[in-house]
Design a protein around this motif. Structure first.
Motif, PDB file in Angstrom:
ATOM      1  N   TYR A   1       6.472  -5.223-105.358  1.00 29.46           N
ATOM      2  CA  TYR A   1       5.595  -6.248-105.939  1.00 29.46           C
ATOM      3  C   TYR A   1       6.011  -6.569-107.369  1.00 29.46           C
ATOM      4  O   TYR A   1       6.094  -7.741-107.760  1.00 29.46           O
ATOM      5  CB  TYR A   1       4.142  -5.764-105.914  1.00 29.46           C
ATOM      6  CG  TYR A   1       3.203  -6.667-106.684  1.00 29.46           C
ATOM      7  CD1 TYR A   1       2.709  -7.835-106.120  1.00 29.46           C
ATOM      8  CD2 TYR A   1       2.831  -6.355-107.993  1.00 29.46           C
ATOM      9  CE1 TYR A   1       1.861  -8.675-106.836  1.00 29.46           C
ATOM     10  CE2 TYR A   1       1.987  -7.186-108.713  1.00 29.46           C
ATOM     11  CZ  TYR A   1       1.508  -8.342-108.131  1.00 29.46           C
ATOM     12  OH  TYR A   1       0.679  -9.173-108.846  1.00 29.46           O
ATOM     13  N   GLN A   2       6.286  -5.542-108.155  1.00 26.10           N
ATOM     14  CA  GLN A   2       6.615  -5.776-109.561  1.00 26.10           C
ATOM     15  C   GLN A   2       7.962  -6.479-109.718  1.00 26.10           C
ATOM     16  O   GLN A   2       8.148  -7.270-110.644  1.00 26.10           O
ATOM     17  CB  GLN A   2       6.611  -4.461-110.333  1.00 26.10           C
ATOM     18  CG  GLN A   2       6.543  -4.652-111.842  1.00 26.10           C
ATOM     19  CD  GLN A   2       6.124  -3.407-112.561  1.00 26.10           C
ATOM     20  OE1 GLN A   2       6.596  -2.321-112.247  1.00 26.10           O
ATOM     21  NE2 GLN A   2       5.242  -3.547-113.544  1.00 26.10           N
ATOM     22  N   LYS A   3       8.894  -6.218-108.801  1.00 18.08           N
ATOM     23  CA  LYS A   3      10.177  -6.923-108.856  1.00 18.08           C
ATOM     24  C   LYS A   3       9.975  -8.424-108.691  1.00 18.08           C
ATOM     25  O   LYS A   3      10.677  -9.226-109.315  1.00 18.08           O
ATOM     26  CB  LYS A   3      11.107  -6.394-107.767  1.00 18.08           C
ATOM     27  CG  LYS A   3      11.663  -5.000-108.045  1.00 18.08           C
ATOM     28  CD  LYS A   3      12.562  -4.535-106.910  1.00 18.08           C
ATOM     29  CE  LYS A   3      13.120  -3.140-107.192  1.00 18.08           C
ATOM     30  NZ  LYS A   3      13.962  -2.655-106.060  1.00 18.08           N
TER      31      LYS A   3
ATOM     32  N   ASN B   1       7.147  -9.941-109.437  1.00 15.15           N
ATOM     33  CA  ASN B   1       6.168 -10.398-110.429  1.00 15.15           C
ATOM     34  C   ASN B   1       6.420  -9.678-111.756  1.00 15.15           C
ATOM     35  O   ASN B   1       5.607  -8.853-112.193  1.00 15.15           O
ATOM     36  CB  ASN B   1       4.744 -10.124-109.942  1.00 15.15           C
ATOM     37  CG  ASN B   1       4.403 -10.859-108.663  1.00 15.15           C
ATOM     38  OD1 ASN B   1       3.920 -11.982-108.686  1.00 15.15           O
ATOM     39  ND2 ASN B   1       4.672 -10.222-107.531  1.00 15.15           N
ATOM     40  N   PRO B   2       7.537  -9.971-112.405  1.00 20.97           N
ATOM     41  CA  PRO B   2       7.901  -9.238-113.626  1.00 20.97           C
ATOM     42  C   PRO B   2       6.925  -9.440-114.778  1.00 20.97           C
ATOM     43  O   PRO B   2       6.950  -8.667-115.739  1.00 20.97           O
ATOM     44  CB  PRO B   2       9.286  -9.805-113.968  1.00 20.97           C
ATOM     45  CG  PRO B   2       9.339 -11.140-113.289  1.00 20.97           C
ATOM     46  CD  PRO B   2       8.539 -10.987-112.042  1.00 20.97           C
ATOM     47  N   HIS B   3       6.070 -10.457-114.697  1.00 21.39           N
ATOM     48  CA  HIS B   3       5.094 -10.694-115.768  1.00 21.39           C
ATOM     49  C   HIS B   3       3.878  -9.770-115.652  1.00 21.39           C
ATOM     50  O   HIS B   3       3.027  -9.763-116.549  1.00 21.39           O
ATOM     51  CB  HIS B   3       4.618 -12.152-115.731  1.00 21.39           C
ATOM     52  CG  HIS B   3       3.894 -12.524-114.472  1.00 21.39           C
ATOM     53  ND1 HIS B   3       4.549 -12.719-113.278  1.00 21.39           N
ATOM     54  CD2 HIS B   3       2.562 -12.704-114.214  1.00 21.39           C
ATOM     55  CE1 HIS B   3       3.664 -13.027-112.340  1.00 21.39           C
ATOM     56  NE2 HIS B   3       2.462 -13.022-112.873  1.00 21.39           N
ATOM     57  N   VAL B   4       3.810  -8.990-114.556  1.00 22.46           N
ATOM     58  CA  VAL B   4       2.666  -8.103-114.336  1.00 22.46           C
ATOM     59  C   VAL B   4       3.051  -6.663-114.666  1.00 22.46           C
ATOM     60  O   VAL B   4       4.009  -6.124-114.107  1.00 22.46           O
ATOM     61  CB  VAL B   4       2.170  -8.182-112.877  1.00 22.46           C
ATOM     62  CG1 VAL B   4       0.983  -7.240-112.669  1.00 22.46           C
ATOM     63  CG2 VAL B   4       1.785  -9.616-112.520  1.00 22.46           C
ATOM     64  N   GLU B   5       2.308  -6.050-115.563  1.00 24.48           N
ATOM     65  CA  GLU B   5       2.495  -4.635-115.885  1.00 24.48           C
ATOM     66  C   GLU B   5       1.442  -3.825-115.133  1.00 24.48           C
ATOM     67  O   GLU B   5       0.243  -4.069-115.277  1.00 24.48           O
ATOM     68  CB  GLU B   5       2.345  -4.399-117.389  1.00 24.48           C
ATOM     69  CG  GLU B   5       2.461  -2.932-117.792  1.00 24.48           C
ATOM     70  CD  GLU B   5       2.207  -2.702-119.270  1.00 24.48           C
ATOM     71  OE1 GLU B   5       1.875  -1.553-119.639  1.00 24.48           O
ATOM     72  OE2 GLU B   5       2.322  -3.672-120.048  1.00 24.48           O
TER      73      GLU B   5
END
Length: 308
Positions: free
Chosen positions: A123-125, A127-131
């Motif tokens: 998911y983070q890959k 959505n790089p804007h999400v920490e």
């Protein structure tokens, strides 16, 4: 114009927030420290609420205060209202497109080790804007953090009826089987199927009293008149500890999870679905909160990842 409108039109967001702080902390002094206002200020605002509603909201018990039934009702009403207002700012910011966002997730250790870690990485890959910030906690801890706005999303086993007391929303995420876990050379490893009668012949490592898995096990043993024959060696607060105890030779573990997962590598697992059914993992969010596209997107990714 009706009378109820006139009464509600005089309420302020600050009044509702202060009342909720007093209710949650059980003290005007503690709520004053949290809000940065003097105790008499909060006391006066609560008095105004009592006057508007015509009901006493708190009884004094020595140095402590006890919420009345009217306070219980208002708290359950006000929390979703405040959550809706607070989350409207997040929803408005999304109108301009993706922005740097922090998502606080609370879940159990086993869920993180077995199924969630690879899904969250994927998911983070995308959505790089999400920490992502991860916290460990059982269902009670998750609900507490969600209500206190210290977590945005919880993933826990479906709780029991006590959930009605909390201002949260429960949504089904995915299902897991209940499993028996034991060393590869254990006598149960030779059986194609394991019954509850087989289980009670050995020391058990189970969830602590009050956990959902423990309630399911005890109810099933009771139905088969085996409750008095159980031999509980160790009670644990999460499945990762259960597996560690099984590895140490403490007994047969009973838990909800995935068969043949990295967590149980080297151990044998047998499904107990026929005797105990399935465990339901649920999403937990705050009642009244408008879920952002970021949170909804993560929930969809988790659903899709577990459906594979």
């Amino acid at each position: 114009m009706n009378d109820s409108y006139l009464k509600s039109n005089d309420l302020t967001v600050q009044q509702l927030r202060w009342f909720c702080q007093v209710y949650e902390l059980g003290s005007f002094a503690a709520a004053a420290r949290q809000s940065g206002y003097a105790p008499p200020t909060l006391w006066e605002q609560v008095r105004k609420l009592e006057k508007k509603y015509g009901e006493k909201l708190f009884d004094r018990k020595g140095r402590n205060i006890q919420p009345t039934h009217a306070a219980d009702l208002l708290y359950k009403t006000f929390v979703p209202v405040l959550a809706t207002l607070d989350s409207s700012f997040e929803r408005a910011r999304e109108l301009t497109g993706p922005t740097r966002t922090v998502l606080n997730i609370v879940t159990g250790m086993r869920m993180m080790l077995e199924e969630l870690a690879p899904i969250l990485i994927d998911y983070q890959k995308g959505n790089p804007h999400v920490e992502l910030r991860l916290q460990h906690g059982d269902d009670k801890t998750a609900r507490s953090l969600i209500v206190a706005d210290q977590a945005d999303l919880g993933l826990t086993l479906e709780p029991g009826p006590s959930i009605d007391a909390d201002p949260v929303v429960i949504q089904r995420a995915y299902d897991l089987k209940y499993l028996a876990v034991f060393p590869a050379r254990h006598p149960l490893a030779k059986k194609a199927q394991i019954s509850l009668k087989d289980l009670v012949r050995y020391p058990l490592v189970v969830g602590s009293h009050g956990t959902q898995s423990r309630m399911v096990l005890d109810q099933s043993l009771h139905r088969e008149e085996l409750l008095d024959r159980r031999n509980i060696a160790i009670e644990t607060t999460n499945s990762a500890i259960t597996v560690a105890c099984v590895r140490a030779g403490a007994g047969v573990g009973v838990m909800a999870g995935l068969a043949n997962s990295p967590l149980t590598h080297g151990l044998k697992t047998h499904s107990l679905a026929e005797s105990l059914g399935h465990a339901h993992v649920v999403f937990v969010t705050k009642k009244g909160r408008q879920l952002t596209n970021t949170i909804r997107g993560l929930m969809k990714v988790i659903n899709a990842g577990m459906d594979k």
